[in-house]
Write a protein that holds these residues in place. Sequence first.
Motif, PDB file in Angstrom:
ATOM      1  N   PHE A   2      27.530 -26.163   5.317  1.00 52.07           N
ATOM      2  CA  PHE A   2      27.465 -25.799   3.910  1.00 52.07           C
ATOM      3  C   PHE A   2      28.549 -24.782   3.563  1.00 52.07           C
ATOM      4  O   PHE A   2      29.024 -24.038   4.419  1.00 52.07           O
ATOM      5  CB  PHE A   2      26.098 -25.194   3.581  1.00 52.07           C
ATOM      6  CG  PHE A   2      24.963 -26.154   3.784  1.00 52.07           C
ATOM      7  CD1 PHE A   2      24.661 -27.096   2.825  1.00 52.07           C
ATOM      8  CD2 PHE A   2      24.211 -26.115   4.939  1.00 52.07           C
ATOM      9  CE1 PHE A   2      23.628 -27.985   3.003  1.00 52.07           C
ATOM     10  CE2 PHE A   2      23.175 -27.006   5.144  1.00 52.07           C
ATOM     11  CZ  PHE A   2      22.876 -27.944   4.172  1.00 52.07           C
ATOM     12  N   ASP A   3      28.904 -24.759   2.292  1.00 51.98           N
ATOM     13  CA  ASP A   3      29.792 -23.749   1.750  1.00 51.98           C
ATOM     14  C   ASP A   3      28.966 -22.488   1.506  1.00 51.98           C
ATOM     15  O   ASP A   3      28.038 -22.493   0.693  1.00 51.98           O
ATOM     16  CB  ASP A   3      30.404 -24.271   0.442  1.00 51.98           C
ATOM     17  CG  ASP A   3      31.363 -23.277  -0.188  1.00 51.98           C
ATOM     18  OD1 ASP A   3      31.510 -22.157   0.345  1.00 51.98           O
ATOM     19  OD2 ASP A   3      31.953 -23.616  -1.230  1.00 51.98           O
ATOM     20  N   LYS A   5      29.638 -19.894  -0.050  1.00 59.36           N
ATOM     21  CA  LYS A   5      29.724 -19.457  -1.443  1.00 59.36           C
ATOM     22  C   LYS A   5      28.695 -20.185  -2.302  1.00 59.36           C
ATOM     23  O   LYS A   5      28.086 -19.592  -3.194  1.00 59.36           O
ATOM     24  CB  LYS A   5      31.134 -19.692  -1.982  1.00 59.36           C
ATOM     25  CG  LYS A   5      32.203 -18.848  -1.300  1.00 59.36           C
ATOM     26  CD  LYS A   5      33.581 -19.160  -1.876  1.00 59.36           C
ATOM     27  CE  LYS A   5      34.667 -18.337  -1.178  1.00 59.36           C
ATOM     28  NZ  LYS A   5      36.015 -18.672  -1.702  1.00 59.36           N
ATOM     29  N   TRP A   6      28.498 -21.475  -2.003  1.00 64.43           N
ATOM     30  CA  TRP A   6      27.491 -22.236  -2.749  1.00 64.43           C
ATOM     31  C   TRP A   6      26.099 -21.691  -2.458  1.00 64.43           C
ATOM     32  O   TRP A   6      25.270 -21.563  -3.369  1.00 64.43           O
ATOM     33  CB  TRP A   6      27.562 -23.716  -2.369  1.00 64.43           C
ATOM     34  CG  TRP A   6      26.598 -24.563  -3.145  1.00 64.43           C
ATOM     35  CD1 TRP A   6      26.806 -25.168  -4.343  1.00 64.43           C
ATOM     36  CD2 TRP A   6      25.243 -24.864  -2.774  1.00 64.43           C
ATOM     37  NE1 TRP A   6      25.669 -25.829  -4.757  1.00 64.43           N
ATOM     38  CE2 TRP A   6      24.695 -25.658  -3.807  1.00 64.43           C
ATOM     39  CE3 TRP A   6      24.439 -24.538  -1.683  1.00 64.43           C
ATOM     40  CZ2 TRP A   6      23.383 -26.143  -3.772  1.00 64.43           C
ATOM     41  CZ3 TRP A   6      23.128 -25.014  -1.650  1.00 64.43           C
ATOM     42  CH2 TRP A   6      22.609 -25.805  -2.684  1.00 64.43           C
ATOM     43  N   ARG A   8      25.339 -18.656  -1.675  1.00 66.91           N
ATOM     44  CA  ARG A   8      25.223 -17.361  -2.370  1.00 66.91           C
ATOM     45  C   ARG A   8      24.862 -17.574  -3.841  1.00 66.91           C
ATOM     46  O   ARG A   8      24.066 -16.826  -4.399  1.00 66.91           O
ATOM     47  CB  ARG A   8      26.538 -16.586  -2.231  1.00 66.91           C
ATOM     48  CG  ARG A   8      26.493 -15.168  -2.794  1.00 66.91           C
ATOM     49  CD  ARG A   8      27.769 -14.415  -2.454  1.00 66.91           C
ATOM     50  NE  ARG A   8      27.896 -14.195  -1.012  1.00 66.91           N
ATOM     51  CZ  ARG A   8      27.272 -13.228  -0.355  1.00 66.91           C
ATOM     52  NH1 ARG A   8      26.477 -12.385  -1.006  1.00 66.91           N
ATOM     53  NH2 ARG A   8      27.450 -13.082   0.944  1.00 66.91           N
ATOM     54  N   ASP A   9      25.425 -18.599  -4.454  1.00 73.89           N
ATOM     55  CA  ASP A   9      25.176 -18.856  -5.870  1.00 73.89           C
ATOM     56  C   ASP A   9      23.888 -19.638  -6.119  1.00 73.89           C
ATOM     57  O   ASP A   9      23.398 -19.686  -7.257  1.00 73.89           O
ATOM     58  CB  ASP A   9      26.342 -19.637  -6.482  1.00 73.89           C
ATOM     59  CG  ASP A   9      27.634 -18.835  -6.509  1.00 73.89           C
ATOM     60  OD1 ASP A   9      27.548 -17.585  -6.474  1.00 73.89           O
ATOM     61  OD2 ASP A   9      28.711 -19.460  -6.541  1.00 73.89           O
ATOM     62  N   ASN A  10      23.336 -20.246  -5.038  1.00 75.22           N
ATOM     63  CA  ASN A  10      22.161 -21.115  -5.207  1.00 75.22           C
ATOM     64  C   ASN A  10      21.128 -20.848  -4.109  1.00 75.22           C
ATOM     65  O   ASN A  10      20.522 -21.783  -3.574  1.00 75.22           O
ATOM     66  CB  ASN A  10      22.586 -22.584  -5.166  1.00 75.22           C
ATOM     67  CG  ASN A  10      23.580 -22.944  -6.235  1.00 75.22           C
ATOM     68  OD1 ASN A  10      23.213 -23.291  -7.363  1.00 75.22           O
ATOM     69  ND2 ASN A  10      24.870 -22.876  -5.904  1.00 75.22           N
ATOM     70  N   PHE A  14      18.594 -23.557  -2.380  1.00 79.64           N
ATOM     71  CA  PHE A  14      18.880 -23.866  -0.976  1.00 79.64           C
ATOM     72  C   PHE A  14      17.614 -23.758  -0.138  1.00 79.64           C
ATOM     73  O   PHE A  14      17.269 -24.672   0.622  1.00 79.64           O
ATOM     74  CB  PHE A  14      19.958 -22.920  -0.474  1.00 79.64           C
ATOM     75  CG  PHE A  14      20.333 -23.083   0.971  1.00 79.64           C
ATOM     76  CD1 PHE A  14      21.070 -24.179   1.401  1.00 79.64           C
ATOM     77  CD2 PHE A  14      19.960 -22.138   1.915  1.00 79.64           C
ATOM     78  CE1 PHE A  14      21.430 -24.322   2.731  1.00 79.64           C
ATOM     79  CE2 PHE A  14      20.311 -22.265   3.244  1.00 79.64           C
ATOM     80  CZ  PHE A  14      21.045 -23.360   3.657  1.00 79.64           C
ATOM     81  N   ARG A 364      32.814 -31.347   5.686  1.00 81.36           N
ATOM     82  CA  ARG A 364      33.113 -29.915   5.788  1.00 81.36           C
ATOM     83  C   ARG A 364      33.252 -29.499   7.244  1.00 81.36           C
ATOM     84  O   ARG A 364      34.102 -28.659   7.574  1.00 81.36           O
ATOM     85  CB  ARG A 364      32.026 -29.088   5.093  1.00 81.36           C
ATOM     86  CG  ARG A 364      32.068 -29.198   3.581  1.00 81.36           C
ATOM     87  CD  ARG A 364      31.060 -28.280   2.912  1.00 81.36           C
ATOM     88  NE  ARG A 364      31.195 -28.345   1.466  1.00 81.36           N
ATOM     89  CZ  ARG A 364      32.077 -27.663   0.754  1.00 81.36           C
ATOM     90  NH1 ARG A 364      32.909 -26.830   1.367  1.00 81.36           N
ATOM     91  NH2 ARG A 364      32.147 -27.803  -0.548  1.00 81.36           N
ATOM     92  N   ARG A 379      39.490 -32.481  -2.620  1.00 78.23           N
ATOM     93  CA  ARG A 379      38.022 -32.474  -2.539  1.00 78.23           C
ATOM     94  C   ARG A 379      37.626 -33.009  -1.170  1.00 78.23           C
ATOM     95  O   ARG A 379      38.361 -33.789  -0.547  1.00 78.23           O
ATOM     96  CB  ARG A 379      37.414 -33.358  -3.635  1.00 78.23           C
ATOM     97  CG  ARG A 379      37.744 -32.925  -5.039  1.00 78.23           C
ATOM     98  CD  ARG A 379      37.305 -33.983  -6.055  1.00 78.23           C
ATOM     99  NE  ARG A 379      35.864 -34.053  -6.185  1.00 78.23           N
ATOM    100  CZ  ARG A 379      35.237 -34.975  -6.934  1.00 78.23           C
ATOM    101  NH1 ARG A 379      35.942 -35.899  -7.571  1.00 78.23           N
ATOM    102  NH2 ARG A 379      33.921 -34.979  -7.025  1.00 78.23           N
TER     103      ARG A 379
END
Length: 426
Positions: A2-3, A5-6, A8-10, A14, A364, A379
């Motif tokens: 996983f990212d 950053k994603w 952290r924002d979600n 998650f 990823r 992408r």
Amino acid sequence: MFDIKWIRDNADAFDRALARRGHESAAERLLSLDDARRAHIARLQEAQERRNAASKEVGKAKASGDEAAAQALIDEVAKIKSFIQQGEEEERRLVAAVDAALAVIPNLPLDEVPDGADETGNVVHHVWGEKLAFDFDHAPKEHFELAAAEADMDFATAAKLSGSRFVLLKGQLARLERALGQFMLDLHTGEHGYTEVAPPLLVRADALYGTSQLPKFEEDLFKTSSDHYLVPTAEVPLTNMVAGEILGEGDLPLRVSALTHCFRSEAGSAGRDVRGMLRQHQFVKCELVSVTRPEDSLSELERMLGCAETVLQKLGLHYRVVTLCTGDMGFASQKTYDIEVWLPGQNAYREISSCSVCGDFQARRMNARYRLTDGKALRHVHTLNGSGVAVGRAMIAVMENYQNADGSVTVPEALRPYMNGIERIG
């Protein structure tokens, strides 16, 4: 993978998605590790800025004749340089800690995936064909009980050579296995648009990391003395063909297929399916892998499922398709369909294919990307894999569904061109 950053924002979304898979919350722990990494990087940046400033001040101090100040600044620069060198090593350790924690977190299920703790939560999607009615008095036999298997399905010799969970096929059954594999590969390459690939069967650890077998499932793998692993499925080399690559948008979708032997230790399956060749350490499978744009991956899953189904339809084998629930999905999957073929000898449906969409989870880990047609934006690709289908289980299904009263097996018409016209085995 996983990212961060994603996450952290979600963070809440998650953890809710992980809970659907029966997995404990992980966002707080992951973000704590990432916070430590970010704070350390900030300290390193401050130290680098101070080192650059102090280096300039050395020249000014020398120009003014203040040797004491110049020497103090030189000493300060030396200490900062040592701190930075040690700090860069610590940064690598902190980055590795974050990556290691992320590497064992399973993929998140799509909203449409049914919730459930185990296989009992799977949902039947559709059924094809009907169970056969046999024209003999006794109950249908399992594949290894048939007269057709007596001479040509040799478990004793295989055990002498290799131990349990191996089989030695001879004569007409060896030819039937070869015929099934060739039939599948010809179908997928000739009618379904897949490109045939003959990949290596030994891969390095980073390839298995890319497709998510490592680090979590190492006990299921066979490792050689040269630090290579035998492939548990051709998904590993086929998917890793795009590892580290930047594809063009026009190159997608990429569809490849391979007919290979596969090797699994079957860790944790002691006592399961010990009779016959249903669960083996070595088996043959026709693998399907697709690499797509994100917006195309779900339609590609339906297409891949249809390709795998066509194999069973042409063989005239009754089956059902089930959507796996959150508790029965594979580690890297966002959504999985299982095809379960009917085995009259067992009086049960058994899995013969799994088709999964993984989103960008594997991409990823492999750093597999594509460049949009605008020539600028990059992408991550989406990856899919499926069995098209497991050859050994297809042979079991053919033997049990096409068995005759005398224990012989009628060869399905689709396979006769590959069997030199042979119509009956045994």
